[in-house]
Design an enzyme around this catalytic site. Sequence first.
Site, PDB file in Angstrom:
ATOM      1  CG  HIS A 437      47.224  38.954  46.760  1.00 46.74           C
ATOM      2  ND1 HIS A 437      48.136  39.897  46.330  1.00 46.74           N
ATOM      3  CD2 HIS A 437      47.842  38.264  47.746  1.00 46.74           C
ATOM      4  CE1 HIS A 437      49.259  39.771  47.019  1.00 46.74           C
ATOM      5  NE2 HIS A 437      49.096  38.791  47.889  1.00 46.74           N
ATOM      6  NE  ARG A 527      19.288  65.679  52.786  1.00 49.20           N
ATOM      7  CZ  ARG A 527      20.308  66.485  53.045  1.00 49.20           C
ATOM      8  NH1 ARG A 527      21.533  66.132  52.697  1.00 49.20           N
ATOM      9  NH2 ARG A 527      20.118  67.650  53.643  1.00 49.20           N
ATOM     10  CD  GLU A 697      10.119  70.315  54.385  1.00 47.20           C
ATOM     11  OE1 GLU A 697      11.319  70.486  54.145  1.00 47.20           O
ATOM     12  OE2 GLU A 697       9.485  69.307  54.038  1.00 47.20           O
ATOM     13  CB  SER A 719      17.041  74.410  60.120  1.00 48.64           C
ATOM     14  OG  SER A 719      18.150  73.788  59.500  1.00 48.64           O
ATOM     15  CB  CYS A 768      17.465  67.637  59.635  1.00 50.52           C
ATOM     16  SG  CYS A 768      16.616  66.164  60.214  1.00 50.52           S
TER      17      CYS A 768
END
Length: 813
Positions: A437, A527, A697, A719, A768
């Site tokens: 409720h 991730r 990377e 990056s 990313c």
Amino acid sequence: MLTFLIVACRCGFHLRLQFSDHMVFTIPFSKLSLNDLPEAGGKNASLGEMLSRLTGAGVRVPDGFAVTASAYRFFLASNQLEDKLRNVLSNLDTEHLSNLPAVAKVCRELIASASMPEQLRAAIATAYNTLSQNSASFSVAVRSSATAEDLPTASFAGQHDSFLNISGAEAVIEACHRCYVSLFNDRAIKYRIDNGFDHLHVALSCGVQKMVRADSGAAGVAFTLDPESGFRDVVYITGAWGLGENVVQGAVTPDEWIVFKPTLRKGFDAIVKKRVGAKEKTMVYADSPGNSTKNLDTTPENRNRFVLSNSEVHQLAAWCDAIEVHYGQPMDVEWAKDGEEGKIYIVQARPETVKSRTAGNVAKTFLLKEKGEELCRGIAVGKSIVSGNARIVRSLNDAARLEKGDIIVADITNPDWNALLKKAVCIVTNKGGRTSHASIVARELGIPAVVGTGNATTAIQDGQLITVSCAEAEVGKVYNGKLEWTETSVTLNNIPETRTASMFILANPDRAFELSFYPNKGVGLLRMEFIINNTIAVHPMALVKFEQLPDGDDKAAIASLTSQYPDKKNYFIEKLSRSVAQVAAAFYPNDVIVRMSDFKTNEYASLLGGKFFEPEEENPMIGFRGASRYYNERYREGFRLECEAMKAVREKMGMTNIKLMIPFCRTVEEGKKVVQLMEEFGLKRGDNGLEIYVMVEIPSNVLLAEEFAKVFDGFSIGSNDLTQLTLGIDRDSNIISNIFSERNPAAMWMFATAIQKAKAAGVKIGLCGQAPSDYPEFARFLVNEGIDSISFNPDAMLKGIENIYEAEKQLIS
């Protein structure tokens, strides 16, 4: 036959009913449809509609009959109550409701002291005897069904009374009489005022329905959308042991499931989330006279197990989906499982009237600027942050102490409090779930709530200044004092389209449905390690080798977490697969690129049992991480669990929009080993459209991009890592952090070269990172180079899209 007379009175003219001997006082559910709402009310008309129209789809509805609205009007006319009630109600202070309790009490006394006409008594008795096949012990539920209830413009439920486990014709007649009395509850009178209904033009039909023996089974509530975000493609189900009133009232924290409709319709395992609730109480029938029910403490065994099996959840979700399709709108459904028969029934269905009308138009983002002392936490309802004085409320007797702007803190709330709740800016309760409720009213009032805290009324002091945050995913937190926060609001309909795909970087699956309303092309980076850390909490190898773990705190904690899983490995597989599936469902059919786990050794060691499997490294950032772990004997079987979970998402759950990505892959040979191992574990490139990407990377990924493109289906530039490894900088070092910049010419050469080589190889490439949202010139650089997609953290998405749009505009010009 029903006729009308115009009768003069002091306040003008009104209709008075005149009745013949052929009045219809009862109608079997099987003869009702939505067209009969004026005679049967919302609940009963809906039950009849489902019974007659949806049994072919397998939907099971308990049989019963409606005592009609005409019967109620006949009751009023026979006792000459209309003018008396109107006169009493004319004295009501409709502005401040200062005399509402007194006026409502007189109205109830008038109804209660009146007699049920003999014709009406005989009709109810005959209908009950027909339904029960003349069995005096046949039990029914008698529910109020007002003719203005459960309409799109009048969403409050629970205004009138219901009575359970009623047996015998006399008891049913008495229960109907008590339903009539409840039409003049304080809350019901206020409800009609709030929704603009004339008190005497609203009639009450009583639903008399075969009682489902949920006292020995289970019951709960389902919505055919996500009640928090309004996401339409799921069925949200809650349930607890015993009768359903505990779930509706919020007296327990129920089990919950989220089921994805598109894959449900295709026959896949469509449960994308499930969570066992505390289910503190079990409501059963009472043996004592005057009390139809009683609440018992739930046994520890039942508290720790789900009230429905997975197959039952799928069946119930399919019924709810069929109900929504039939009604053409999102629905709020109550269900019950008969413990003696083992069958599930739908006992009520009404339109959902809050999120179905408001979701997806405006994005409001709240962010705490500081952290304070946490007093308690529970389930978040809403996404906002508020501050105010706490007011401990135990009953309506505390109403005078509540001031506008206060935060109500209570064990549970109930429908009698609706007037009281309108003064509050937030509700915090000890008990309850998302369908309680307190949760429903909070959504209707547009205020946040934190339910199921367990200890709010003891952790928070009356009058204490507190801040309540529901902006931290699905966990609601209550802090001491007034904290600072920011609020932003954006109309999502005005966000421009871009050629370059804007995608999300996500770590928390619980935000996925909410974020799905943002303009996006899916998820460029999910991730996995965050899911493992926050949802699973156990090192994969500690589950693989659980029996070999030394006795101690870690093993005991793992045993507790996995108590429902004889094979500990299945704990990891199920938790991970459903978390990933929740994100896949939110953005379906757009791509969701899941990066396989990328913890460093020190981070893996912090998981339960992790210290037994992780080496100590001087520099974990460039140590035993990413692809190098997967084929190493130290972690190979842990990687198998990750692969089995992803295979389950794609094959058992039907989420083929999932793509997989390998992080920190140092060499082409290493890439080949991992892809081969994934095939061995059931994830073969190309099967059922499976694509495997690799993170760019490491400088070697750029220098040998042509060779990596032969192994993988696409690239995603990380990056941060690529910048730090290009410049030889530990990005976590405060001493040299001023040198770190993605806009450094060497880093930008790496990005540009990676994009050019990907284009030449004919594979997709995205990036990313934060820089494209922080720096418009960086977004312009990526667009000019022809990148396919850019992925942003949620708080940067809208700014990132703006930067992409401006860059594309300049490129065209």
